[in-house]
Scaffold this motif. Structure first.
Motif, PDB file in Angstrom:
ATOM      1  N   GLY A 183       0.837  -1.195   0.000  1.00 55.69           N
ATOM      2  CA  GLY A 183       0.000   0.000   0.000  1.00 55.69           C
ATOM      3  C   GLY A 183       0.869   1.242   0.000  1.00 55.69           C
ATOM      4  N   ASN A 215      -6.279  -4.271   3.241  1.00 56.13           N
ATOM      5  CA  ASN A 215      -6.574  -4.407   1.811  1.00 56.13           C
ATOM      6  C   ASN A 215      -6.659  -3.038   1.143  1.00 56.13           C
ATOM      7  OD1 ASN A 215      -7.054  -7.379   1.551  1.00 56.13           O
ATOM      8  ND2 ASN A 215      -8.651  -6.930   3.063  1.00 56.13           N
ATOM      9  N   PRO A 216      -5.533  -2.399   0.892  1.00 57.18           N
ATOM     10  CA  PRO A 216      -5.572  -1.086   0.239  1.00 57.18           C
ATOM     11  C   PRO A 216      -6.165  -1.189  -1.160  1.00 57.18           C
ATOM     12  CG  PRO A 216      -3.318  -1.932   0.329  1.00 57.18           C
ATOM     13  CD  PRO A 216      -4.146  -2.832   1.180  1.00 57.18           C
ATOM     14  N   GLN A 217      -6.962  -0.209  -1.514  1.00 53.47           N
ATOM     15  CA  GLN A 217      -7.608  -0.193  -2.828  1.00 53.47           C
ATOM     16  C   GLN A 217      -6.566   0.106  -3.895  1.00 53.47           C
ATOM     17  OE1 GLN A 217     -11.127   2.250  -3.035  1.00 53.47           O
ATOM     18  NE2 GLN A 217     -10.979   2.498  -5.260  1.00 53.47           N
ATOM     19  N   THR A 218      -6.527  -0.719  -4.935  1.00 50.00           N
ATOM     20  CA  THR A 218      -5.544  -0.528  -6.001  1.00 50.00           C
ATOM     21  C   THR A 218      -6.173  -0.077  -7.315  1.00 50.00           C
ATOM     22  OG1 THR A 218      -5.672  -2.884  -6.581  1.00 50.00           O
ATOM     23  CG2 THR A 218      -3.949  -2.216  -5.021  1.00 50.00           C
ATOM     24  N   ALA A 220      -9.100   2.099  -9.258  1.00 50.65           N
ATOM     25  CA  ALA A 220      -9.988   3.238  -9.022  1.00 50.65           C
ATOM     26  C   ALA A 220     -11.405   2.939  -9.478  1.00 50.65           C
ATOM     27  CB  ALA A 220      -9.460   4.473  -9.745  1.00 50.65           C
ATOM     28  N   ASP A 221     -12.363   3.625  -8.869  1.00 50.34           N
ATOM     29  CA  ASP A 221     -13.770   3.520  -9.244  1.00 50.34           C
ATOM     30  C   ASP A 221     -13.956   3.885 -10.721  1.00 50.34           C
ATOM     31  OD1 ASP A 221     -16.746   3.524  -8.393  1.00 50.34           O
ATOM     32  OD2 ASP A 221     -16.458   5.475  -9.377  1.00 50.34           O
ATOM     33  N   ILE A 334      -3.030   6.245  -3.457  1.00 50.11           N
ATOM     34  CA  ILE A 334      -3.422   4.964  -2.877  1.00 50.11           C
ATOM     35  C   ILE A 334      -3.949   5.127  -1.453  1.00 50.11           C
ATOM     36  CG2 ILE A 334      -1.189   4.311  -1.863  1.00 50.11           C
ATOM     37  CD1 ILE A 334      -1.764   1.458  -3.108  1.00 50.11           C
ATOM     38  N   PRO A 336      -6.490   6.996   0.779  1.00 48.12           N
ATOM     39  CA  PRO A 336      -7.655   7.878   0.693  1.00 48.12           C
ATOM     40  C   PRO A 336      -7.591   9.055   1.659  1.00 48.12           C
ATOM     41  CG  PRO A 336      -8.226   5.769   1.731  1.00 48.12           C
ATOM     42  CD  PRO A 336      -6.851   5.625   1.160  1.00 48.12           C
ATOM     43  N   VAL A 350      -8.858   6.906  -5.989  1.00 48.92           N
ATOM     44  CA  VAL A 350      -8.123   6.141  -4.990  1.00 48.92           C
ATOM     45  C   VAL A 350      -7.650   4.843  -5.628  1.00 48.92           C
ATOM     46  CG1 VAL A 350      -8.221   4.984  -2.755  1.00 48.92           C
ATOM     47  CG2 VAL A 350      -9.459   7.141  -3.106  1.00 48.92           C
ATOM     48  N   GLY A 351      -6.339   4.633  -5.597  1.00 57.85           N
ATOM     49  CA  GLY A 351      -5.807   3.407  -6.168  1.00 57.85           C
ATOM     50  C   GLY A 351      -4.311   3.494  -6.401  1.00 57.85           C
ATOM     51  N   ASP A 352      -3.749   2.395  -6.864  1.00 55.63           N
ATOM     52  CA  ASP A 352      -2.337   2.307  -7.189  1.00 55.63           C
ATOM     53  C   ASP A 352      -2.032   3.206  -8.389  1.00 55.63           C
ATOM     54  OD1 ASP A 352       0.337   0.777  -7.331  1.00 55.63           O
ATOM     55  OD2 ASP A 352      -0.525   0.469  -9.321  1.00 55.63           O
TER      56      ASP A 352
END
Length: 603
Positions: A183, A215-218, A220-221, A334, A336, A350-352
């Motif tokens: 993350g 569990n980091p979000q990688t 994006a929406d 990554i 938020p 939000v993501g990698d």
């Protein structure tokens, strides 16, 4: 009776063995050794996690871990001071991309680590700190060399642990190692009571893994990705702002491809220097307090700012209300917690970093069926404007015959004498700014400095860590006279390890940045900033066993640089530079980036 095998400490090469007949890795002696104590489990966990080099200082409460290291293939580098151990581990993590590891004993050992831990935390650098602690039954009783290490470091670590049992300590260390780089990277710490490391166990540590809850979000929406693509397509004056997360997230190639595909000018925060090659026509270079005039003009006048892995600290933004005032901000991160923390994000992603840039690139042009060239053509006038700003605000400097040696000349001379992938480390102060301004960075992980915390003395121990992480690359450390004095004892380590590093001291006999601010904002009242009492660094280097040079004139620079770079070992060049030279451009604290000063009378 045969003599025992010597410890794998202080520069001795580790024997990695030969592959077995079936191609699998050999079982090393340390792997074959049965785990009997918590300390041995700690060492086994580090080996299993992939650690190779450790930096530390021995002491009472950490002694069981060092005893276990005696039989390990891990390479331990004994530093002269615990703060330097943390800085070396920090730099090791920056250059290698894997967590650096530092060790210290309890009490003063742990407290001495804290500056380096805080530095790594501010810059999101992967690092694991292992600290000895008094036996569990003594905790809270003000025992000898006791400090509440977990309480002290809770605000400056990604997470920390107080080890509870010898059966569990190996897995705890493995988890700390995994969390340090997953993350958003950062430092982790495990406090190791002596009864835990001395305690009996036969528990083998498992794989280094993060907790199931982490569990980091990688990715994006998808709706946000569409909004980002539409925003960029509608732009006329976009800027891609690369932050340190681009390098941490291994997204430099994606940034380069995205910018070149769509013809978007690129500015960088200081931690992101090297993410985009500064000799590229799209490069606007560093933005912020001492950024280039053209980078500050571009970010001030853009209509869309695509910020990737950037936390928008005050040194970058100046006054937040005047930062990119007309821009829609598309913010990729990554973490938020960084979104809209300092600068409002109109389109949060939000993501990698690498993954999200690929998502946005895939979405670009879909709504209008425009190909990348058509999108890029819409930015033609903007790129012309950026080129005009480059011509109007060049990073040049004067070298009058009647004035002392200019530091900018020194930086450019060393840049010219080294490879494109040479690693530059620095302390903090004017020398740091001249190094980042006048060295042309082309590759990621070649700029290693203290950004958020601004820690003087960072440069030399960082050079040691950087060289350990990548021995085949040239390493140049820029230091100021004041900064160098804070960790100069680490020259002994560089000499002992025979590290081929070059230290360039930009010596103006001042804490130069303080002196510059005193002249500009405190009516020239130079309280405690004059360092005319500094030693002769070339002679001091020789006393440590390094090679020393002293340079005062332009015609001495080339030969000294050539000799220092040719010397097989640590060398120090004491450049006696103009004490009146200042760092420009400069944006006063809290000022507007677009109103940067090019001289003191503009402040």
């Amino acid at each position: 009776m045969s003599e025992p095998a010597p410890p794998r400490f202080d520069g001795e090469e580790a024997d990695t063995g030969e592959p077995t007949a079936d191609g699998s890795d050999p079982i090393t002696e340390s792997e074959a050794t049965e785990i009997q104590t918590g300390a041995q489990s700690v060492v086994a966990a580090l080996e299993r996690a992939g650690a190779e080099t450790l930096f530390g200082v021995q002491g009472g409460a950490i002694m069981p871990v060092y005893d276990a290291l005696y039989d390990s293939e891990l390479h331990h580098v004994t530093m002269a001071h615990e703060q330097a151990a943390a800085h070396a581990a920090d730099a090791y993590g920056i250059v290698s991309g894997t967590p650096g590891v530092c060790l210290a004993t309890s009490g003063p050992g742990a407290t001495n680590l804290t500056t380096g831990i805080a530095d790594a935390d501010m810059d999101s650098d992967p690092m694991v700190a292992l600290t000895g602690q008094v036996p569990t039954d003594f905790v809270g009783n003000d025992a000898f060399q006791e400090t509440d290490t977990t309480g002290l470091t809770a605000p400056i670590t990604k997470t920390n642990y107080f080890a509870q049992h010898a059966d569990e300590v190996g897995d705890t260390v493995g988890e700390a190692f995994a969390l340090a780089s997953e993350g958003r990277p950062g430092p982790t710490l495990v406090d190791l009571p002596k009864d835990v490391t001395n305690g009996e166990t036969d528990a083998e540590p498992g794989e280094a893994e993060t907790p199931e809850t982490y569990n980091p979000q990688t990715v994006a929406d998808e709706e946000a990705v569409r909004d980002a693509a539409r925003t960029l397509e509608a732009a006329e004056k976009p800027v891609l702002l690369a932050g340190g997360g681009v390098i941490k997230g291994e997204a430099s190639e994606e940034v380069r491809e995205f910018a070149r595909t769509y013809g978007i000018p690129v500015a960088t925060s200081m931690p992101a220097v090297g993410a985009f090659p500064e000799d590229d026509e799209l490069a606007m270079e560093m933005v912020g307090m001492h950024g280039t005039g053209y980078a500050n003009m571009a970010t001030t006048h853009c209509d869309v700012l695509l910020a990737v892995g950037c936390r928008f600290d005050d040194r970058l933004t100046g006054g937040v209300e005047t930062f990119a005032p007309d821009a829609e901000v598309v913010h990729v991160d990554i973490d938020p917690a960084e979104i809209s923390k300092n600068v409002h994000a109109d389109v949060p992603l939000v993501g990698d970093a690498a993954t999200v840039l690929e998502q946005v690139s895939d979405e670009m042009g879909r709504a209008s069926d425009a190909d990348p060239e058509e999108v890029a053509e819409g930015y033609d006038e903007w790129r012309d404007q950026c080129r005009e700003w480059k011509a109007e605000y060049p990073m040049d400097y004067a070298t009058p015959d009647d004035e002392p040696l200019k530091p900018q000349f020194v930086v450019e001379a060393l840049d010219e004498a080294t490879d494109d992938d040479a690693i530059v480390t620095t302390g903090v102060g004017q020398h740091q700014m001249w190094a980042v301004q006048y060295w042309t960075f082309k590759e990621p992980r070649t700029w290693v400095s203290s950004h958020g915390l601004g820690t003087m003395g960072y440069g030399l121990p960082a050079a040691i860590g950087a060289k350990m992480a990548d021995p085949d690359k040239e390493v140049v450390s820029f230091e100021g006279d004041g900064s160098f004095l804070m960790t100069i004892q680490e020259l002994a380590v560089a000499v002992r390890e025979n590290l081929d590093i070059t230290v360039a001291v930009l010596n103006n006999e001042y804490i130069g940045m303080v002196r510059q601010w005193q002249d500009a904002f405190f009516d020239g009242r130079r309280a405690a900033s004059e360092y005319s009492w500094c030693p002769e660094f070339d002679k001091l280097a020789e006393a440590f066993g390094a090679e020393g040079f002293a340079v005062s004139d332009y015609d001495e620079v080339a030969s000294a640089v050539e000799s220092a770079m040719a010397y097989d070992g640590p060398s120090v060049i004491d450049f006696r530079i103009d004490p009146a030279e200042n760092v420009y451009p400069m944006v006063p604290s809290g000022g507007a980036n677009g109103q940067f000063a090019l001289s003191e009378d503009q402040l």
